[in-house]
Motif scaffolding. Structure first.
Motif, PDB file in Angstrom:
ATOM      1  N   SER A  41      52.562  57.122  46.360  1.00  0.00           N
ATOM      2  CA  SER A  41      51.148  56.973  45.783  1.00  0.00           C
ATOM      3  C   SER A  41      51.263  56.170  44.342  1.00  0.00           C
ATOM      4  CB  SER A  41      50.775  58.501  45.094  1.00  0.00           C
ATOM      5  OG  SER A  41      51.535  59.039  44.321  1.00  0.00           O
ATOM      6  N   VAL A  42      50.094  55.835  43.951  1.00  0.00           N
ATOM      7  CA  VAL A  42      50.087  54.665  42.771  1.00  0.00           C
ATOM      8  C   VAL A  42      48.970  55.255  42.037  1.00  0.00           C
ATOM      9  CG1 VAL A  42      51.273  52.905  43.648  1.00  0.00           C
ATOM     10  CG2 VAL A  42      48.857  53.356  44.125  1.00  0.00           C
ATOM     11  N   VAL A  43      48.952  54.916  40.730  1.00  0.00           N
ATOM     12  CA  VAL A  43      47.705  55.196  40.036  1.00  0.00           C
ATOM     13  C   VAL A  43      47.484  53.753  39.290  1.00  0.00           C
ATOM     14  CG1 VAL A  43      48.448  57.330  39.463  1.00  0.00           C
ATOM     15  CG2 VAL A  43      49.360  55.568  37.847  1.00  0.00           C
ATOM     16  N   ASN A  44      45.960  53.991  38.778  1.00  0.00           N
ATOM     17  CA  ASN A  44      45.390  52.818  37.831  1.00  0.00           C
ATOM     18  C   ASN A  44      45.231  51.475  38.860  1.00  0.00           C
ATOM     19  OD1 ASN A  44      45.263  54.074  35.488  1.00  0.00           O
ATOM     20  ND2 ASN A  44      47.572  54.018  35.224  1.00  0.00           N
ATOM     21  N   VAL A  45      45.082  51.793  39.994  1.00  0.00           N
ATOM     22  CA  VAL A  45      44.545  50.631  40.864  1.00  0.00           C
ATOM     23  C   VAL A  45      43.347  50.854  41.705  1.00  0.00           C
ATOM     24  CG1 VAL A  45      46.986  50.052  41.433  1.00  0.00           C
ATOM     25  CG2 VAL A  45      45.766  51.762  43.137  1.00  0.00           C
ATOM     26  N   GLY A  46      42.649  49.789  41.887  1.00  0.00           N
ATOM     27  CA  GLY A  46      41.603  49.705  42.820  1.00  0.00           C
ATOM     28  C   GLY A  46      41.749  49.112  44.120  1.00  0.00           C
ATOM     29  N   CYS A  60      45.199  45.832  39.883  1.00  0.00           N
ATOM     30  CA  CYS A  60      45.171  46.488  38.576  1.00  0.00           C
ATOM     31  C   CYS A  60      43.752  46.913  38.317  1.00  0.00           C
ATOM     32  CB  CYS A  60      46.101  46.032  37.594  1.00  0.00           C
ATOM     33  SG  CYS A  60      46.212  46.695  35.860  1.00  0.00           S
ATOM     34  N   GLU A  61      43.388  48.180  37.770  1.00  0.00           N
ATOM     35  CA  GLU A  61      42.152  48.409  37.342  1.00  0.00           C
ATOM     36  C   GLU A  61      42.043  47.928  35.788  1.00  0.00           C
ATOM     37  OE1 GLU A  61      39.406  49.631  38.137  1.00  0.00           O
ATOM     38  OE2 GLU A  61      39.755  50.521  40.256  1.00  0.00           O
ATOM     39  N   ASN A  62      43.124  47.743  35.129  1.00  0.00           N
ATOM     40  CA  ASN A  62      43.026  47.332  33.734  1.00  0.00           C
ATOM     41  C   ASN A  62      42.716  45.943  33.717  1.00  0.00           C
ATOM     42  OD1 ASN A  62      43.156  48.219  30.968  1.00  0.00           O
ATOM     43  ND2 ASN A  62      44.779  46.893  31.132  1.00  0.00           N
ATOM     44  N   CYS A  63      43.541  44.919  34.226  1.00  0.00           N
ATOM     45  CA  CYS A  63      43.267  43.573  34.027  1.00  0.00           C
ATOM     46  C   CYS A  63      42.810  42.882  35.658  1.00  0.00           C
ATOM     47  CB  CYS A  63      44.549  42.967  33.535  1.00  0.00           C
ATOM     48  SG  CYS A  63      45.811  42.941  34.755  1.00  0.00           S
ATOM     49  N   LYS A  64      42.879  43.695  36.557  1.00  0.00           N
ATOM     50  CA  LYS A  64      42.220  42.987  37.813  1.00  0.00           C
ATOM     51  C   LYS A  64      43.271  42.080  38.614  1.00  0.00           C
ATOM     52  CE  LYS A  64      38.489  45.165  37.112  1.00  0.00           C
ATOM     53  NZ  LYS A  64      38.489  46.579  36.978  1.00  0.00           N
ATOM     54  N   THR A  65      44.594  42.353  38.008  1.00  0.00           N
ATOM     55  CA  THR A  65      45.561  41.415  38.715  1.00  0.00           C
ATOM     56  C   THR A  65      45.892  41.904  40.209  1.00  0.00           C
ATOM     57  OG1 THR A  65      46.674  40.674  36.761  1.00  0.00           O
ATOM     58  CG2 THR A  65      48.098  40.619  38.743  1.00  0.00           C
ATOM     59  N   THR A  66      45.796  41.170  41.257  1.00  0.00           N
ATOM     60  CA  THR A  66      46.205  41.397  42.349  1.00  0.00           C
ATOM     61  C   THR A  66      47.731  41.805  42.708  1.00  0.00           C
ATOM     62  OG1 THR A  66      44.514  40.220  43.641  1.00  0.00           O
ATOM     63  CG2 THR A  66      46.292  41.074  45.107  1.00  0.00           C
ATOM     64  N   LEU A  67      47.562  42.931  43.105  1.00  0.00           N
ATOM     65  CA  LEU A  67      49.194  43.647  42.979  1.00  0.00           C
ATOM     66  C   LEU A  67      49.921  43.618  44.307  1.00  0.00           C
ATOM     67  CD1 LEU A  67      48.509  46.846  40.708  1.00  0.00           C
ATOM     68  CD2 LEU A  67      49.834  44.702  39.981  1.00  0.00           C
ATOM     69  N   GLY A  68      49.140  43.639  45.472  1.00  0.00           N
ATOM     70  CA  GLY A  68      49.717  43.896  46.804  1.00  0.00           C
ATOM     71  C   GLY A  68      48.484  44.271  47.608  1.00  0.00           C
ATOM     72  N   TRP A  69      49.010  44.924  48.677  1.00  0.00           N
ATOM     73  CA  TRP A  69      47.968  45.539  49.484  1.00  0.00           C
ATOM     74  C   TRP A  69      48.495  46.895  50.084  1.00  0.00           C
ATOM     75  CZ3 TRP A  69      52.273  42.797  50.669  1.00  0.00           C
ATOM     76  CH2 TRP A  69      53.006  43.220  51.701  1.00  0.00           C
ATOM     77  N   LYS A  70      47.546  47.584  50.747  1.00  0.00           N
ATOM     78  CA  LYS A  70      47.752  48.950  51.559  1.00  0.00           C
ATOM     79  C   LYS A  70      47.228  48.844  52.909  1.00  0.00           C
ATOM     80  CE  LYS A  70      43.602  51.562  50.457  1.00  0.00           C
ATOM     81  NZ  LYS A  70      43.284  53.165  50.281  1.00  0.00           N
ATOM     82  N   TYR A  71      47.888  49.543  53.584  1.00  0.00           N
ATOM     83  CA  TYR A  71      47.342  49.561  55.169  1.00  0.00           C
ATOM     84  C   TYR A  71      46.057  50.407  55.243  1.00  0.00           C
ATOM     85  CZ  TYR A  71      51.572  47.177  56.798  1.00  0.00           C
ATOM     86  OH  TYR A  71      52.796  46.299  57.009  1.00  0.00           O
ATOM     87  N   VAL A  72      45.022  49.918  55.812  1.00  0.00           N
ATOM     88  CA  VAL A  72      44.017  50.821  56.276  1.00  0.00           C
ATOM     89  C   VAL A  72      44.103  51.544  57.250  1.00  0.00           C
ATOM     90  CG1 VAL A  72      41.461  50.640  56.367  1.00  0.00           C
ATOM     91  CG2 VAL A  72      42.577  49.251  54.738  1.00  0.00           C
ATOM     92  N   ASP A  73      44.604  50.756  58.104  1.00  0.00           N
ATOM     93  CA  ASP A  73      44.810  51.547  59.702  1.00  0.00           C
ATOM     94  C   ASP A  73      46.378  51.459  60.053  1.00  0.00           C
ATOM     95  OD1 ASP A  73      44.342  52.922  62.048  1.00  0.00           O
ATOM     96  OD2 ASP A  73      43.619  51.022  63.004  1.00  0.00           O
TER      97      ASP A  73
END
Length: 105
Positions: free
Chosen positions: A53-58, A79-92
């Motif tokens: 799990s992670v926090v502070n991400v959109g 990142c919810e704070n500065c909007k930097t793309t951090l990576g990805w998550k699997y949706v399916d």
């Protein structure tokens, strides 16, 4: 819970007694070391970390992408704070072990 730290406001602040992963640009907390599942994944831009799990991400919109392991439905996380793309998550995800990954930029 919102807490001020170094003049920045984060949605979640992880305790300083734990080793944490944070955004390289704004230092917003992202995950406790205890949430790290694996460092052995490979992304298109280098090594990728898998977290429980992670926090502070959109999360961006879901889309299909061809990854090293084939075609997957994924969504970028930022990142919810500065909007930097951090990576990805699997949706399916095909398996639970493919649920969420962060690229260590």
């Amino acid at each position: 819970m919102v807490k001020m730290t170094r003049s920045k406001t984060f949605q979640a602040y992880l305790p300083s007694c734990h080793r944490t992963y944070s955004c390289i640009h704004c230092r917003a907390h992202l995950a406790n070391h205890d949430e790290l599942i694996s460092k052995s994944f490979q992304g298109s831009q280098g090594r990728a970390y898998l977290f429980n799990s992670v926090v502070n991400v959109g999360c961006g919109p879901a889309e299909e992408r061809v990854l090293l392991t084939g075609l997957h439905a994924v969504a970028d996380i930022y990142c919810e704070n500065c909007k930097t793309t951090l990576g990805w998550k699997y949706v399916d995800a095909q398996t639970l072990s493919q649920a969420s990954r962060l690229n260590p930029y």
